[in-house]
Scaffold this motif. Structure first.
Motif, short mmCIF file in Angstrom:
data_model
loop_
_atom_site.label_atom_id
_atom_site.label_comp_id
_atom_site.label_asym_id
_atom_site.label_seq_id
_atom_site.Cartn_x
_atom_site.Cartn_y
_atom_site.Cartn_z
N VAL A 305 20.37 58.83 7.72
CA VAL A 305 19.20 57.98 7.48
C VAL A 305 19.29 56.70 8.31
CG1 VAL A 305 17.98 56.61 5.74
CG2 VAL A 305 18.83 58.90 5.16
N THR A 306 18.22 56.36 9.03
CA THR A 306 18.16 55.12 9.81
C THR A 306 17.90 53.93 8.91
OG1 THR A 306 17.27 56.37 11.68
CG2 THR A 306 17.03 53.96 11.74
N GLY A 307 16.89 54.05 8.07
CA GLY A 307 16.53 52.99 7.14
C GLY A 307 15.71 53.55 6.01
N ILE A 308 15.69 52.84 4.89
CA ILE A 308 14.96 53.28 3.70
C ILE A 308 13.79 52.33 3.48
CG2 ILE A 308 15.10 53.66 1.21
CD1 ILE A 308 18.15 54.07 1.60
N VAL A 309 12.58 52.87 3.53
CA VAL A 309 11.38 52.05 3.38
C VAL A 309 11.04 51.91 1.89
CG1 VAL A 309 8.95 51.78 3.99
CG2 VAL A 309 10.53 52.87 5.61
N THR A 310 11.02 50.69 1.38
CA THR A 310 10.71 50.42 -0.01
C THR A 310 9.66 49.31 -0.09
OG1 THR A 310 12.25 48.59 -0.45
CG2 THR A 310 13.17 50.83 -0.47
N GLU A 311 9.22 49.02 -1.30
CA GLU A 311 8.26 47.93 -1.49
C GLU A 311 8.86 46.56 -1.24
OE1 GLU A 311 9.55 48.96 -5.80
OE2 GLU A 311 9.51 49.89 -3.82
N LYS A 312 10.18 46.48 -1.18
CA LYS A 312 10.85 45.20 -0.93
C LYS A 312 11.38 45.10 0.50
CE LYS A 312 11.89 44.32 -5.76
NZ LYS A 312 12.92 44.04 -6.79
N GLY A 313 10.91 45.97 1.35
CA GLY A 313 11.30 45.93 2.74
C GLY A 313 12.03 47.19 3.16
N VAL A 314 12.43 47.24 4.43
CA VAL A 314 13.20 48.36 4.97
C VAL A 314 14.68 48.02 4.80
CG1 VAL A 314 13.65 49.83 6.96
CG2 VAL A 314 11.37 48.86 6.62
N LEU A 315 15.41 48.89 4.12
CA LEU A 315 16.82 48.66 3.83
C LEU A 315 17.68 49.41 4.85
CD1 LEU A 315 16.73 49.22 -0.05
CD2 LEU A 315 16.14 47.15 1.25
N TYR A 316 18.77 48.75 5.25
CA TYR A 316 19.66 49.33 6.25
C TYR A 316 21.08 49.42 5.69
CZ TYR A 316 15.76 48.65 9.44
OH TYR A 316 14.53 48.74 10.04
N PRO A 317 21.95 50.25 6.32
CA PRO A 317 23.32 50.42 5.82
C PRO A 317 24.07 49.08 5.77
CG PRO A 317 22.79 52.07 7.50
CD PRO A 317 21.68 51.06 7.52
N PRO A 318 25.05 48.99 4.84
CA PRO A 318 25.45 50.01 3.86
C PRO A 318 24.42 50.13 2.74
CG PRO A 318 26.75 48.02 3.56
CD PRO A 318 25.91 47.80 4.78
N PHE A 319 23.94 51.35 2.51
CA PHE A 319 22.82 51.56 1.61
C PHE A 319 23.15 51.27 0.15
CE2 PHE A 319 21.34 54.51 5.09
CZ PHE A 319 20.29 53.69 5.49
N ASP A 320 24.39 51.51 -0.28
CA ASP A 320 24.70 51.24 -1.68
C ASP A 320 24.54 49.76 -1.98
OD1 ASP A 320 26.86 50.61 -0.06
OD2 ASP A 320 28.36 51.35 -1.47
N GLU A 321 24.98 48.89 -1.09
CA GLU A 321 24.81 47.46 -1.29
C GLU A 321 23.35 47.04 -1.18
OE1 GLU A 321 27.31 45.34 1.42
OE2 GLU A 321 29.14 46.42 0.82
N ALA A 322 22.65 47.59 -0.19
CA ALA A 322 21.24 47.23 0.01
C ALA A 322 20.38 47.68 -1.17
CB ALA A 322 20.73 47.85 1.30
N LEU A 323 20.64 48.87 -1.70
CA LEU A 323 19.85 49.37 -2.82
C LEU A 323 20.13 48.57 -4.09
CD1 LEU A 323 20.11 53.20 -2.13
CD2 LEU A 323 17.98 51.88 -2.23
N ARG A 324 21.38 48.28 -4.34
CA ARG A 324 21.70 47.48 -5.54
C ARG A 324 21.05 46.10 -5.47
NH1 ARG A 324 25.38 50.17 -8.62
NH2 ARG A 324 26.72 51.68 -7.52
#
Length: 329
Positions: A305-324
């Motif tokens: 995965v390059t990035g995760i598109v969410t309502e709070k922006g595009v999240l980049y690795p490390p994804f566990d930290e970005a998602l939390r």
């Protein structure tokens, strides 16, 4: 974008109407739901599908339970058993629990869930549009039909086209249920976005010829490390995009993240009827009685995965930290 919503609620008739997506694009047929069991059947039988839309339908299923005098606990269980993979189903039902026994409060909460879907997807569309360019490939269906809002990945695609960032979309047909061919193509046609339908096994060829600049698609459930389940065929696209150096983005509301799951290995994968593989709209395409497998979803590891598109922006690795961090905001 002209939105054709997948459902509507008639409070006077105490009925939640589902647009039968099995009939599209050839017919527009509305199915009435007056009990939680009927709403659950609509989810299970794919009259309505798409993770956010399933969540909204489940919420209104609990409203119907109150209006029809059903036991809330039994209605909750019937709805929870309708489909196992999309976490939005369980998120919505958990939201409805505090309002068991209060029909008006239940209705207000269901309306709130639906409004939040719309607000969230406006933001996803804006954030997602910023990372897209040129020609984009998408898989399955992530527009208003799948969400009840403005769409996740497809919302980003339409917004990117409006902004002049992309000029063409490749639409995977999405075997075996053909959501891309039947639904995404229909929605893009209504939105006036230039697009071409391709079979699922053409993606690698298009990428090898330099005709895909990004892949963006939806998500039914994401583990906290960024692994995610989506319609079968997603994992193959991720591998192809990784090999060809093409950006690959899942788009999702943060309500589709399941923080209780450490990795995608813990995501339950729905197995559907073999008849959906061996027939198309009731017409056999394989020898009678021939066995067929039908996992409805697959899991894509976060490393692809390059990035995760969410309502709070595009999240980049490390994804566990970005998602939390995004979930805590």
């Amino acid at each position: 974008m002209e939105r054709v919503l997948p459902f509507r609620f008639d409070e006077r008739e105490k009925t939640f109407w589902l647009l039968d997506q099995r009939k599209l694009p050839f017919e527009e047929v509305w199915v009435p739901c007056r009990t939680a069991a009927e709403a659950a059947a609509g989810i299970r039988d794919m009259v309505v599908r798409g993770a956010p839309a399933i969540g909204v339908t489940a919420a209104y299923g609990m409203v119907l339970a109150h209006l029809s005098g059903e036991d809330p606990a039994e209605a909750d269980q019937v709805l929870r058993q309708s489909r196992p993979t999309a976490v939005n189903l369980f998120y919505a039902l958990d939201r409805m629990k505090p309002y068991w026994g209060n029909s008006q409060a239940s209705l207000e909460e269901a309306r709130a869930i639906w409004r939040e879907v719309e607000d969230t997807e406006r933001a996803i569309s804006q954030h997602g549009a910023r990372v897209l360019r040129g020609q984009v490939l998408t898989h399955c269906n992530t527009g208003p039909l799948a969400t009840g809002g403005y769409g996740t990945a497809l919302g980003a695609i339409v917004e990117a086209y409006r902004q002049g960032r992309i000029h063409h979309v490749w639409v995977d047909e999405t075997r075996p249920y053909l959501q891309g061919a039947r639904l995404t193509a229909w929605e893009l046609q209504k939105a006036g976005v230039p697009a071409t339908l391709v079979t699922d096994n053409m993606a690698g060829y298009l990428m090898s010829k330099g005709r895909v600049d990004a892949v963006i698609l939806g998500t039914d459930r994401m583990a906290i490390n960024g692994d995610f389940a989506n319609k079968i065929g997603t994992y193959a696209l991720a591998v192809l995009a990784h090999y060809h150096g093409i950006p690959f983005y899942p788009a999702l509301p943060l309500s589709s993240v399941d923080p209780t799951l450490r990795t995608g290995a813990d995501i339950p994968i729905e197995e559907r009827s073999a008849l959906e593989v061996t027939t198309v709209r009731g017409i056999p395409i394989a020898p009678e009685g021939f066995p067929a497998a039908h996992p409805a979803f697959d899991v894509t590891p976060h490393a692809l995965v390059t990035g995760i598109v969410t309502e709070k922006g595009v999240l980049y690795p490390p994804f566990d930290e970005a998602l939390r961090a995004a979930l805590d905001r």
